[in-house]
Design a protein around this motif. Sequence first.
Motif, PDB file in Angstrom:
ATOM      1  N   VAL A 122       0.865  -1.178   0.000  1.00 38.13           N
ATOM      2  CA  VAL A 122       0.000   0.000   0.000  1.00 38.13           C
ATOM      3  C   VAL A 122       0.899   1.223   0.000  1.00 38.13           C
ATOM      4  CG1 VAL A 122      -1.679   1.357   1.297  1.00 38.13           C
ATOM      5  CG2 VAL A 122      -1.916  -1.141   1.177  1.00 38.13           C
ATOM      6  N   LEU A 123       0.823   1.990  -1.080  1.00 40.28           N
ATOM      7  CA  LEU A 123       1.643   3.188  -1.190  1.00 40.28           C
ATOM      8  C   LEU A 123       0.758   4.416  -1.054  1.00 40.28           C
ATOM      9  CD1 LEU A 123       3.155   0.875  -2.909  1.00 40.28           C
ATOM     10  CD2 LEU A 123       4.411   2.748  -3.920  1.00 40.28           C
ATOM     11  N   SER A 165       7.370  -2.885 -14.354  1.00 40.48           N
ATOM     12  CA  SER A 165       7.599  -1.493 -13.989  1.00 40.48           C
ATOM     13  C   SER A 165       6.489  -0.584 -14.515  1.00 40.48           C
ATOM     14  CB  SER A 165       8.959  -1.082 -14.572  1.00 40.48           C
ATOM     15  OG  SER A 165       9.190   0.265 -14.318  1.00 40.48           O
ATOM     16  N   ASP A 166       6.041   0.338 -13.673  1.00 42.38           N
ATOM     17  CA  ASP A 166       5.042   1.340 -14.069  1.00 42.38           C
ATOM     18  C   ASP A 166       5.668   2.718 -13.935  1.00 42.38           C
ATOM     19  OD1 ASP A 166       2.856  -0.398 -14.450  1.00 42.38           O
ATOM     20  OD2 ASP A 166       2.318  -0.319 -12.314  1.00 42.38           O
ATOM     21  N   VAL A 167       5.235   3.655 -14.785  1.00 44.13           N
ATOM     22  CA  VAL A 167       5.636   5.052 -14.626  1.00 44.13           C
ATOM     23  C   VAL A 167       4.369   5.902 -14.483  1.00 44.13           C
ATOM     24  CG1 VAL A 167       6.888   7.012 -15.586  1.00 44.13           C
ATOM     25  CG2 VAL A 167       7.685   4.680 -16.041  1.00 44.13           C
ATOM     26  N   PHE A 168       4.292   6.636 -13.385  1.00 46.67           N
ATOM     27  CA  PHE A 168       3.153   7.524 -13.138  1.00 46.67           C
ATOM     28  C   PHE A 168       3.641   8.970 -13.192  1.00 46.67           C
ATOM     29  CE2 PHE A 168       2.247   3.657 -10.687  1.00 46.67           C
ATOM     30  CZ  PHE A 168       0.913   3.395 -10.995  1.00 46.67           C
ATOM     31  N   LEU A 169       2.741   9.896 -13.554  1.00 43.24           N
ATOM     32  CA  LEU A 169       3.070  11.323 -13.530  1.00 43.24           C
ATOM     33  C   LEU A 169       2.107  12.053 -12.606  1.00 43.24           C
ATOM     34  CD1 LEU A 169       3.740  12.700 -17.140  1.00 43.24           C
ATOM     35  CD2 LEU A 169       5.390  12.235 -15.308  1.00 43.24           C
ATOM     36  N   ALA A 170       2.646  12.961 -11.795  1.00 45.68           N
ATOM     37  CA  ALA A 170       1.791  13.826 -10.964  1.00 45.68           C
ATOM     38  C   ALA A 170       2.277  15.257 -11.168  1.00 45.68           C
ATOM     39  CB  ALA A 170       1.893  13.427  -9.500  1.00 45.68           C
ATOM     40  N   THR A 171       1.347  16.201 -11.318  1.00 41.19           N
ATOM     41  CA  THR A 171       1.748  17.571 -11.672  1.00 41.19           C
ATOM     42  C   THR A 171       2.505  18.277 -10.547  1.00 41.19           C
ATOM     43  OG1 THR A 171      -0.487  18.184 -11.109  1.00 41.19           O
ATOM     44  CG2 THR A 171       0.029  18.069 -13.443  1.00 41.19           C
ATOM     45  N   ASN A 172       2.297  17.861  -9.330  1.00 43.49           N
ATOM     46  CA  ASN A 172       3.018  18.474  -8.206  1.00 43.49           C
ATOM     47  C   ASN A 172       2.903  17.561  -6.983  1.00 43.49           C
ATOM     48  OD1 ASN A 172       0.430  18.939  -7.030  1.00 43.49           O
ATOM     49  ND2 ASN A 172       0.247  20.801  -8.263  1.00 43.49           N
ATOM     50  N   TYR A 173       3.484  17.983  -5.849  1.00 40.28           N
ATOM     51  CA  TYR A 173       3.479  17.108  -4.674  1.00 40.28           C
ATOM     52  C   TYR A 173       2.070  16.899  -4.129  1.00 40.28           C
ATOM     53  CZ  TYR A 173       4.814  14.770  -0.412  1.00 40.28           C
ATOM     54  OH  TYR A 173       4.934  13.833   0.568  1.00 40.28           O
ATOM     55  N   LEU A 176       0.448  14.255  -6.155  1.00 39.63           N
ATOM     56  CA  LEU A 176       1.062  12.955  -5.854  1.00 39.63           C
ATOM     57  C   LEU A 176       0.531  12.422  -4.520  1.00 39.63           C
ATOM     58  CD1 LEU A 176       3.344  10.848  -6.632  1.00 39.63           C
ATOM     59  CD2 LEU A 176       4.751  12.083  -4.968  1.00 39.63           C
ATOM     60  N   ALA A 177       0.545  13.302  -3.489  1.00 39.19           N
ATOM     61  CA  ALA A 177       0.103  12.886  -2.161  1.00 39.19           C
ATOM     62  C   ALA A 177      -1.387  12.524  -2.154  1.00 39.19           C
ATOM     63  CB  ALA A 177       0.376  14.010  -1.151  1.00 39.19           C
ATOM     64  N   ASP A 178      -2.107  13.057  -3.120  1.00 43.14           N
ATOM     65  CA  ASP A 178      -3.552  12.863  -3.229  1.00 43.14           C
ATOM     66  C   ASP A 178      -3.904  11.539  -3.929  1.00 43.14           C
ATOM     67  OD1 ASP A 178      -6.198  13.802  -2.959  1.00 43.14           O
ATOM     68  OD2 ASP A 178      -6.179  14.695  -4.961  1.00 43.14           O
ATOM     69  N   SER A 179      -2.877  10.743  -4.256  1.00 40.84           N
ATOM     70  CA  SER A 179      -3.119   9.563  -5.094  1.00 40.84           C
ATOM     71  C   SER A 179      -2.482   8.296  -4.538  1.00 40.84           C
ATOM     72  CB  SER A 179      -2.547   9.816  -6.492  1.00 40.84           C
ATOM     73  OG  SER A 179      -2.992  11.040  -6.993  1.00 40.84           O
ATOM     74  N   GLY A 254     -12.367   1.961   8.115  1.00 36.23           N
ATOM     75  CA  GLY A 254     -12.741   3.253   7.548  1.00 36.23           C
ATOM     76  C   GLY A 254     -12.046   3.508   6.241  1.00 36.23           C
ATOM     77  N   ALA A 255     -12.035   4.777   5.849  1.00 24.95           N
ATOM     78  CA  ALA A 255     -11.496   5.133   4.543  1.00 24.95           C
ATOM     79  C   ALA A 255     -10.966   6.550   4.581  1.00 24.95           C
ATOM     80  CB  ALA A 255     -12.584   5.011   3.478  1.00 24.95           C
ATOM     81  N   LEU A 256     -10.146   6.890   3.581  1.00 24.97           N
ATOM     82  CA  LEU A 256      -9.678   8.266   3.423  1.00 24.97           C
ATOM     83  C   LEU A 256      -9.984   8.706   1.997  1.00 24.97           C
ATOM     84  CD1 LEU A 256      -8.198  10.750   4.560  1.00 24.97           C
ATOM     85  CD2 LEU A 256      -6.049   9.713   3.811  1.00 24.97           C
ATOM     86  N   GLU A 257     -10.535   9.913   1.903  1.00 23.39           N
ATOM     87  CA  GLU A 257     -10.925  10.408   0.584  1.00 23.39           C
ATOM     88  C   GLU A 257      -9.797  11.150  -0.099  1.00 23.39           C
ATOM     89  OE1 GLU A 257     -11.660  11.892   3.417  1.00 23.39           O
ATOM     90  OE2 GLU A 257     -11.572  14.077   3.184  1.00 23.39           O
ATOM     91  N   HIS A 258      -9.802  11.075  -1.433  1.00 25.20           N
ATOM     92  CA  HIS A 258      -8.896  11.862  -2.260  1.00 25.20           C
ATOM     93  C   HIS A 258      -9.701  12.432  -3.413  1.00 25.20           C
ATOM     94  CE1 HIS A 258      -5.496  10.269  -0.028  1.00 25.20           C
ATOM     95  NE2 HIS A 258      -6.104   9.105  -0.077  1.00 25.20           N
ATOM     96  N   SER A 259      -9.040  13.253  -4.224  1.00 22.42           N
ATOM     97  CA  SER A 259      -9.773  13.904  -5.305  1.00 22.42           C
ATOM     98  C   SER A 259     -10.334  12.922  -6.324  1.00 22.42           C
ATOM     99  CB  SER A 259      -8.866  14.892  -6.025  1.00 22.42           C
ATOM    100  OG  SER A 259      -8.427  15.876  -5.109  1.00 22.42           O
ATOM    101  N   TYR A 260      -9.542  11.892  -6.656  1.00 21.41           N
ATOM    102  CA  TYR A 260      -9.979  10.954  -7.699  1.00 21.41           C
ATOM    103  C   TYR A 260     -10.001   9.514  -7.207  1.00 21.41           C
ATOM    104  CZ  TYR A 260      -9.355  14.950 -10.760  1.00 21.41           C
ATOM    105  OH  TYR A 260      -9.457  16.184 -11.337  1.00 21.41           O
ATOM    106  N   SER A 261      -9.927   9.319  -5.906  1.00 20.46           N
ATOM    107  CA  SER A 261      -9.945   7.956  -5.384  1.00 20.46           C
ATOM    108  C   SER A 261     -10.262   7.991  -3.896  1.00 20.46           C
ATOM    109  CB  SER A 261      -8.586   7.270  -5.609  1.00 20.46           C
ATOM    110  OG  SER A 261      -7.551   7.961  -4.945  1.00 20.46           O
TER     111      SER A 261
END
Length: 596
Positions: A122-123, A165-173, A176-179, A254-261
């Motif tokens: 779990v990342l 191997s996977d490569v992901f892109l995040a526009t800023n920290y 990234l932290a939101d995903s 429980g759960a934690l919400e993010h913008s897209y997940s």
Amino acid sequence: MLVAQEKYVVTIDLRTVVDDKVKVSCIMPKVESDEIEFRVPKIVPGTYSVYDFGRFFTAFKAFDAEGNELQTERLTDNRILIKNSKALSTVSYWIEDTFDSDKGNFIFEPAGTNIEEGKNFVLNTFGFVGYLQGKKNQLYELHIDYPAGMYGASSLDKVSTNDSSDVFLATNYFDLADSPIMYAEPDTTTFEVGGADILISIYSPNKVLDPIFVKEQVEPTLKAQYEYLGELPVDRYAFIIYLFDSSPGSGKLGALEHSYSSFYSLPEIGHFQLGQIIRDVAAHEFFHILTPLNIHSEEIGNFDFINPKMSKHLWMYEGVTEYAAGLAQVKYGEMSLADYLAVLEGKIKSSREQFDDHLPFTELSLHCLDRTESQYGNVYQKGALIGMALDIRLRELSGGDYGLQHLMIDLAKKYGKSSAFKDGELFDTITEMTYPEIRSFFTKYVEGTSPIPYEEFLAKVGVLFKPASTKKELSLGHISFSVNDIDNRLVIHSIDQMNIFGKEMGYLEGDIIDKFDDVVIDIENYEEEFSAFTDRHEIGDKITAIVLRPNKNGKQKKVKLTAHAMSVDRKSAAQLKLMENTTESQLALRKAWVNK
Ligand SMILES: [Zn+2]
């Protein structure tokens, strides 16, 4: 559009686990200063708790382009000073996971990290990746080397992938932290709701849960929310679900919400119970796409991971989210009005009994990390009821035409993902968008100390609030019954809670009630007879019952029991129910409120 810019290139190696740790290395953006801090969040959005994720970053090293080590100094758990940082090229460190941590201040699993070699990773990315002070807005390119046979589930943009191997892109920290990302044996399904691609990904060690079952639980709710909103403000969404086969370290689910997940930590229990939990929790988490994602203050829009400033508006972020999650279900056919009133009844009860009803909600919100921490749970109770009262008031002022539903959509249009409101101005802005009377609602019930008179608000929509009461009434003895399935007679099942009248009568477990107060009792008439008894008698009257009591050789013996009638305190909980006599305008307002 992506203009060429300096970026972080992070590599996380999940293929090599050493002592329950994995290695992270990162090519850093160019630094112009002689010293710079590498930072890791003290707290992350949505948790409202200090977790100090830096505690899990170990063996930190910084290097120049030739691979020479630079001097570093750990300032706090979450801040590491890198010296001679003009020469900085890369950093590396080892991450310990939080799920099995014994470091104290345990991190609630939905915000935590897991390293379970060969099974699951779990990342929550803020638990693996940091940023340089003042350089939170650079691009992140995240390379993850993963063990064969696993799949990485995330809402993050996966720009390339192969079998290791996977490569992901995040526009800023922040993004990234939101995903969060979860690696495990693939167990996923996808479907579409209102133009958004929905991903469900599960890790269930004993396979008690499958993604199709989860889809069946959440899809109707998502459709109801789509109808409620008119359009979804997201084009994709991931439900990432981790199930425990033993009790989790936090002892909580429980759960934690993010913008897209949203990331879920749940127990491996029976389908019936788990289905209910998933429906309720997912309805709440998914609705966070409206707020804070599209309606938030500067404190959240530009989140300070080291010294976060709290906002006054938890009544909206958590409360309105919780309220809308229920309202959308009742309004668009997923829940009956009776069930919904029971939900509201429960919230009124717990907000009044377990929390301080006089504490201004803006205070609770601003100080939830320190002095009002114990009141935080009220965001799901009173927070939702503030939403309800505001909704009813808006409907009343607009003749039914405009409710909280419309206000939230209008606020999302006004602000949206990339623009924030000033924390101190939201109440005035909402007042300008609606009615002058709404300012006094906020002043009195959200910023002020006045408890909300739910009775008054609910009466406007023809719902009767019957407060909790205690009254004295004649008692049967407070015994519990079951029905004998051979002859449908009433059997005393338990005398554990028996009161003084029952003791005087001398009931025993296993007694069959043959006659009570001279009437033969059976399954057909017992309710009527027992309630009539309290009307027929007064305190002191002699009461008689005949019971059939089994004796040692299995035969039944008739036993006559008597005692003098006495009254006991009977408590009834507060109750919400539809009024019997309602005016046209109450019915019209109720229709506007819940579409029933
Ligand atoms: Zn929430």
